[in-house]
Design a protein around this motif. Structure first.
Motif, short mmCIF file in Angstrom:
data_model
loop_
_atom_site.label_atom_id
_atom_site.label_comp_id
_atom_site.label_asym_id
_atom_site.label_seq_id
_atom_site.Cartn_x
_atom_site.Cartn_y
_atom_site.Cartn_z
N GLU A 192 -52.26 60.78 11.42
CA GLU A 192 -51.99 59.64 10.49
C GLU A 192 -53.26 60.27 9.16
N ARG A 193 -53.60 62.22 9.79
CA ARG A 193 -54.47 62.00 8.93
C ARG A 193 -53.53 62.94 7.35
N GLU A 194 -52.17 62.31 7.68
CA GLU A 194 -51.73 62.71 6.13
C GLU A 194 -51.25 62.26 5.51
N SER A 195 -51.80 60.67 5.62
CA SER A 195 -51.50 59.79 4.43
C SER A 195 -52.83 59.09 4.67
N GLU A 196 -53.00 58.14 3.58
CA GLU A 196 -53.84 56.84 3.60
C GLU A 196 -53.42 55.80 4.38
N TYR A 197 -51.89 55.92 4.31
CA TYR A 197 -50.92 54.21 4.42
C TYR A 197 -51.33 54.78 6.30
N GLN A 199 -53.50 56.46 8.16
CA GLN A 199 -54.75 55.95 8.64
C GLN A 199 -54.94 54.40 8.70
#
Length: 274
Positions: A192-197, A199
């Motif tokens: 999930e660290r790829e994007s705030e969405y 996360q």
């Protein structure tokens, strides 16, 4: 006539008729013509001897086989609903090489004491380097509980997020379906660290489990140091929620994947005569 006598008479009346091959023994009782064990016995009731039906040995075995078949069907159904990969079926405590006996015993105790874990809402955070067996041990727990007919869902964060995106209007219903399981296992925290969405979606998944009051097992390659000291507020919010639900257990040592590759090399070299 008393109630007990009435019940006995009803039992006698409901007794299955003699089958072909059944016979009356020297004691005057009916015996099964197949297994040659009694289908009747005598009991004393209020000072009077009564003859009542009993199950012969082959009837007992047939009932056991029927119960075992019914149980196998229930387990197969739970397994089909668990979302586990086919390869995960081989991940069992029997197949554990116990290279790390302390860890092996810890995860086994979690499975053996699951009802207490469930009551106290205790989950696990299996953290450590790539290939050390985090998914293996999570699947061991899942398989052990499935054999006990405990509902388990084992999946990964990427799959859940993709499912939620494809069923946007039914997102809450989807989360509810995950949380109906006694144990939810989610592999690979960190994608999930790829994007705030992503996360935010992962936080919603874990928070929903927290609010449902049911245990969660999470695996991750992220170091425990980073989980304790995240780099931003959003990750801190997520990891704090994980630690509220999941007790951290370090999975380290030699990579299970590397050992498997080396074993395969040795076997193939033998076949090739190298």
């Amino acid at each position: 006539m008393g109630l007990f006598e009435t019940v006995i008479d009803q039992i006698v009346a409901a007794a299955p008729p003699m089958k072909s091959g059944d016979y009356v023994g020297e004691d005057g009782l009916v015996y099964c013509g197949k297994c040659h064990t009694r289908r009747q016995k005598r009991i004393e009731l209020l000072g009077e001897m009564r003859t009542v039906p009993v199950m012969c040995q082959c009837m007992i075995e047939a009932e056991k086989a029927e119960k075992a078949q019914s149980r196998a069907k229930r387990i197969a159904k739970e397994r089909s609903l668990s979302l586990m990969e086919e390869a995960d079926a081989e991940c069992t405590f029997t197949n554990d090489d116990r290279k790390n006996p302390v860890l092996s015993d810890a995860v086994r105790r979690y499975a053996d004491n699951f009802y207490e874990m469930r009551q106290k809402n205790i989950g696990l955070l299996l953290h450590g380097p790539v290939g050390t067996g985090k998914t293996f041990y999570a699947a061991c727990i899942a398989n052990e509980l499935l054999e006990k007919e405990v509902s388990v869902k084992m999946t990964n964060f990427t799959r859940i997020i993709n499912d939620m995106q494809s069923t946007f209007d039914g997102r809450q219903e989807y989360l509810d379906s995950l949380n109906r399981n006694n144990l939810l296992i989610i592999d690979d925290l960190g994608v999930e660290r790829e994007s705030e969405y992503m996360q935010e979606q992962v936080y919603n998944i874990i928070d929903a489990r927290y609010r449902a009051g049911r245990p969660l097992i999470v695996t991750t390659n992220i170091s425990f140091e980073e989980i304790k000291n995240p780099k931003n507020v959003q990750r801190k919010r997520l990891y704090d929620r994980v630690l509220e639900l999941c007790h951290p257990v370090k999975v380290d040592g030699t990579s299970r994947r590397r050992r498997a590759v080396i074993d395969h090399y040795a076997e193939r070299n033998r076949l090739l005569g190298i």
